[in-house]
Design a protein around this motif. Structure first.
Motif, PDB file in Angstrom:
ATOM      1  N   SER A 116      24.160  34.286  18.456  1.00 48.93           N
ATOM      2  CA  SER A 116      24.657  35.456  19.176  1.00 48.93           C
ATOM      3  C   SER A 116      25.948  35.866  18.488  1.00 48.93           C
ATOM      4  CB  SER A 116      24.932  35.124  20.644  1.00 48.93           C
ATOM      5  OG  SER A 116      23.737  34.804  21.313  1.00 48.93           O
ATOM      6  N   VAL A 117      26.091  37.161  18.196  1.00 52.17           N
ATOM      7  CA  VAL A 117      27.265  37.670  17.494  1.00 52.17           C
ATOM      8  C   VAL A 117      27.851  38.824  18.300  1.00 52.17           C
ATOM      9  CG1 VAL A 117      28.165  38.562  15.323  1.00 52.17           C
ATOM     10  CG2 VAL A 117      26.166  37.059  15.298  1.00 52.17           C
ATOM     11  N   TRP A 118      29.152  38.713  18.592  1.00 57.26           N
ATOM     12  CA  TRP A 118      29.852  39.739  19.362  1.00 57.26           C
ATOM     13  C   TRP A 118      30.829  40.490  18.466  1.00 57.26           C
ATOM     14  CZ3 TRP A 118      28.673  34.933  21.183  1.00 57.26           C
ATOM     15  CH2 TRP A 118      28.002  34.847  22.419  1.00 57.26           C
ATOM     16  N   ASP A 119      30.929  41.797  18.692  1.00 56.48           N
ATOM     17  CA  ASP A 119      31.981  42.609  18.078  1.00 56.48           C
ATOM     18  C   ASP A 119      32.969  42.949  19.193  1.00 56.48           C
ATOM     19  OD1 ASP A 119      33.597  44.723  17.080  1.00 56.48           O
ATOM     20  OD2 ASP A 119      32.056  45.209  15.609  1.00 56.48           O
ATOM     21  N   ARG A 120      34.250  42.574  18.995  1.00 49.93           N
ATOM     22  CA  ARG A 120      35.214  42.695  20.075  1.00 49.93           C
ATOM     23  C   ARG A 120      36.387  43.604  19.741  1.00 49.93           C
ATOM     24  NH1 ARG A 120      33.985  39.593  24.041  1.00 49.93           N
ATOM     25  NH2 ARG A 120      36.008  40.026  24.985  1.00 49.93           N
ATOM     26  N   ASP A 121      36.261  44.396  18.674  1.00 51.09           N
ATOM     27  CA  ASP A 121      37.380  45.266  18.312  1.00 51.09           C
ATOM     28  C   ASP A 121      36.857  46.476  17.538  1.00 51.09           C
ATOM     29  OD1 ASP A 121      39.885  46.263  17.934  1.00 51.09           O
ATOM     30  OD2 ASP A 121      40.488  44.823  16.409  1.00 51.09           O
ATOM     31  N   ALA A 122      37.338  47.639  17.900  1.00 52.46           N
ATOM     32  CA  ALA A 122      36.930  48.868  17.202  1.00 52.46           C
ATOM     33  C   ALA A 122      37.749  49.001  15.914  1.00 52.46           C
ATOM     34  CB  ALA A 122      37.140  50.075  18.108  1.00 52.46           C
ATOM     35  N   ASP A 123      37.493  48.101  14.982  1.00 52.23           N
ATOM     36  CA  ASP A 123      38.270  48.058  13.742  1.00 52.23           C
ATOM     37  C   ASP A 123      37.540  48.713  12.571  1.00 52.23           C
ATOM     38  OD1 ASP A 123      36.254  46.238  13.428  1.00 52.23           O
ATOM     39  OD2 ASP A 123      37.546  44.541  12.905  1.00 52.23           O
ATOM     40  N   GLY A 124      36.376  49.291  12.839  1.00 56.55           N
ATOM     41  CA  GLY A 124      35.621  49.952  11.779  1.00 56.55           C
ATOM     42  C   GLY A 124      34.791  49.012  10.928  1.00 56.55           C
ATOM     43  N   LYS A 125      34.801  47.724  11.272  1.00 52.48           N
ATOM     44  CA  LYS A 125      34.018  46.750  10.510  1.00 52.48           C
ATOM     45  C   LYS A 125      32.982  46.086  11.409  1.00 52.48           C
ATOM     46  CE  LYS A 125      37.800  45.718   7.307  1.00 52.48           C
ATOM     47  NZ  LYS A 125      37.150  46.357   6.145  1.00 52.48           N
ATOM     48  N   SER A 126      31.976  45.493  10.772  1.00 48.31           N
ATOM     49  CA  SER A 126      30.940  44.791  11.514  1.00 48.31           C
ATOM     50  C   SER A 126      31.332  43.331  11.717  1.00 48.31           C
ATOM     51  CB  SER A 126      29.620  44.845  10.742  1.00 48.31           C
ATOM     52  OG  SER A 126      29.175  46.171  10.592  1.00 48.31           O
ATOM     53  N   ALA A 127      30.838  42.753  12.795  1.00 50.03           N
ATOM     54  CA  ALA A 127      30.952  41.313  13.006  1.00 50.03           C
ATOM     55  C   ALA A 127      29.776  40.652  12.290  1.00 50.03           C
ATOM     56  CB  ALA A 127      30.921  40.995  14.498  1.00 50.03           C
ATOM     57  N   LEU A 171      23.296  33.045   4.280  1.00 48.80           N
ATOM     58  CA  LEU A 171      22.457  33.990   5.000  1.00 48.80           C
ATOM     59  C   LEU A 171      23.341  34.658   6.049  1.00 48.80           C
ATOM     60  CD1 LEU A 171      19.430  31.566   5.476  1.00 48.80           C
ATOM     61  CD2 LEU A 171      19.727  33.273   3.665  1.00 48.80           C
ATOM     62  N   TYR A 172      22.903  35.793   6.570  1.00 42.47           N
ATOM     63  CA  TYR A 172      23.797  36.568   7.431  1.00 42.47           C
ATOM     64  C   TYR A 172      23.110  37.017   8.721  1.00 42.47           C
ATOM     65  CZ  TYR A 172      26.242  36.896   2.963  1.00 42.47           C
ATOM     66  OH  TYR A 172      26.857  36.588   1.775  1.00 42.47           O
ATOM     67  N   VAL A 173      23.905  37.058   9.781  1.00 38.15           N
ATOM     68  CA  VAL A 173      23.502  37.700  11.029  1.00 38.15           C
ATOM     69  C   VAL A 173      24.564  38.743  11.334  1.00 38.15           C
ATOM     70  CG1 VAL A 173      23.010  37.416  13.474  1.00 38.15           C
ATOM     71  CG2 VAL A 173      22.392  35.602  11.867  1.00 38.15           C
ATOM     72  N   TRP A 174      24.142  40.013  11.386  1.00 38.72           N
ATOM     73  CA  TRP A 174      25.079  41.131  11.518  1.00 38.72           C
ATOM     74  C   TRP A 174      25.074  41.712  12.925  1.00 38.72           C
ATOM     75  CZ3 TRP A 174      28.396  42.793   7.760  1.00 38.72           C
ATOM     76  CH2 TRP A 174      28.165  42.342   6.453  1.00 38.72           C
ATOM     77  N   ASN A 175      26.248  42.133  13.353  1.00 41.59           N
ATOM     78  CA  ASN A 175      26.360  43.014  14.514  1.00 41.59           C
ATOM     79  C   ASN A 175      27.146  44.238  14.052  1.00 41.59           C
ATOM     80  OD1 ASN A 175      26.918  44.439  16.806  1.00 41.59           O
ATOM     81  ND2 ASN A 175      27.634  42.697  18.009  1.00 41.59           N
ATOM     82  N   SER A 176      26.421  45.316  13.819  1.00 42.51           N
ATOM     83  CA  SER A 176      27.027  46.576  13.370  1.00 42.51           C
ATOM     84  C   SER A 176      26.970  47.641  14.449  1.00 42.51           C
ATOM     85  CB  SER A 176      26.314  47.064  12.101  1.00 42.51           C
ATOM     86  OG  SER A 176      26.404  46.110  11.062  1.00 42.51           O
TER      87      SER A 176
END
Length: 220
Positions: free
Chosen positions: A144-155, A168-173
């Motif tokens: 599970s991947v969370w994005d917690r800031d509107a910084d313009g980047k993906s978690a 290997l990668y798991v993206w949250n965009s």
């Protein structure tokens, strides 16, 4: 009946008696109870963290005086609380996160539960404002991947498997406040090493920034 038949019959009878006795003894042994403790603060509710660090996000709070069931314990950030200073953190399944052992009265100054491992989940924040968080779930292994800031980047979680496979990668965009879950191919009992970062999306070679320390966990 021949003497040899008598001996075999006696042996069978003895084996049955031994097995019955063993089963009786096993049934008399109580199952190990979960470790329990009582939350002790100055009166305010205690924050429950997704990871064993005060940098991790708060998943909920628990009231002073509440009884908690401790599934396992792990080493994390050093915290000073009402019961002293310690790096020991308690994982509370019912609360979905960790609390510092310095806020839990258990009747012991040491460990009272197993080390956290398979099934407990692990989490780590990136540096700074904790822009990304990742959690490995060992049952039906997935991230599970969370994005917690509107910084313009993906978690993003970067991970490696046995034999040097990775990264290997798991993206949250999907933006600030979102969560992505992805099943990953890790065999039962196999290890996965990962870190949590932020980056601009790239399928093969992202430039990882603000990465957490690496975590190793195992699939159930």
């Amino acid at each position: 009946m021949k003497p040899s038949s008598i001996r075999r019959s006696a042996a069978r009878t003895a084996a049955v008696l031994l097995a019955t006795t063993a089963l009786s003894l096993v049934s008399m042994v109580p199952a190990m109870a979960a470790a329990t403790g009582t939350v002790q603060t100055a009166g305010d509710p205690l924050n429950v963290r997704r990871a064993p660090t005060t940098a991790a996000s708060v998943v909920r709070t628990v009231a002073n005086g509440a009884s908690v069931s401790i599934d396992c314990q792990t080493t994390g950030q050093s915290v000073t609380g009402p019961l002293g200073t310690s790096t020991l953190w308690d994982y509370i399944p019912a609360l979905g996160g960790y609390i510092s052992d310095t806020y839990v009265k258990t009747g012991s100054d040491g460990r009272i539960a197993p080390d956290c491992g398979v099934g407990s989940g692990s989490a780590e924040c990136s540096t700074g404002a904790c822009a990304a968080e990742g959690l490995f779930r060992s049952a039906s292994p997935r991230f599970s991947v969370w994005d917690r800031d509107a910084d313009g980047k993906s978690a993003v979680v970067a991970y490696w498997l046995k034999g040097g496979v990775g990264p290997l990668y798991v993206w949250n965009s999907n933006g600030n406040g979102t969560q992505v879950d992805k099943v990953v191919s890790v065999p039962a009992g196999g290890w996965v090493h990962y870190k949590v970062c932020v980056a601009n999306y790239s399928a093969t070679s992202p430039v990882l920034e603000a990465c957490s320390n690496g975590i190793t966990d195992f699939a159930a």
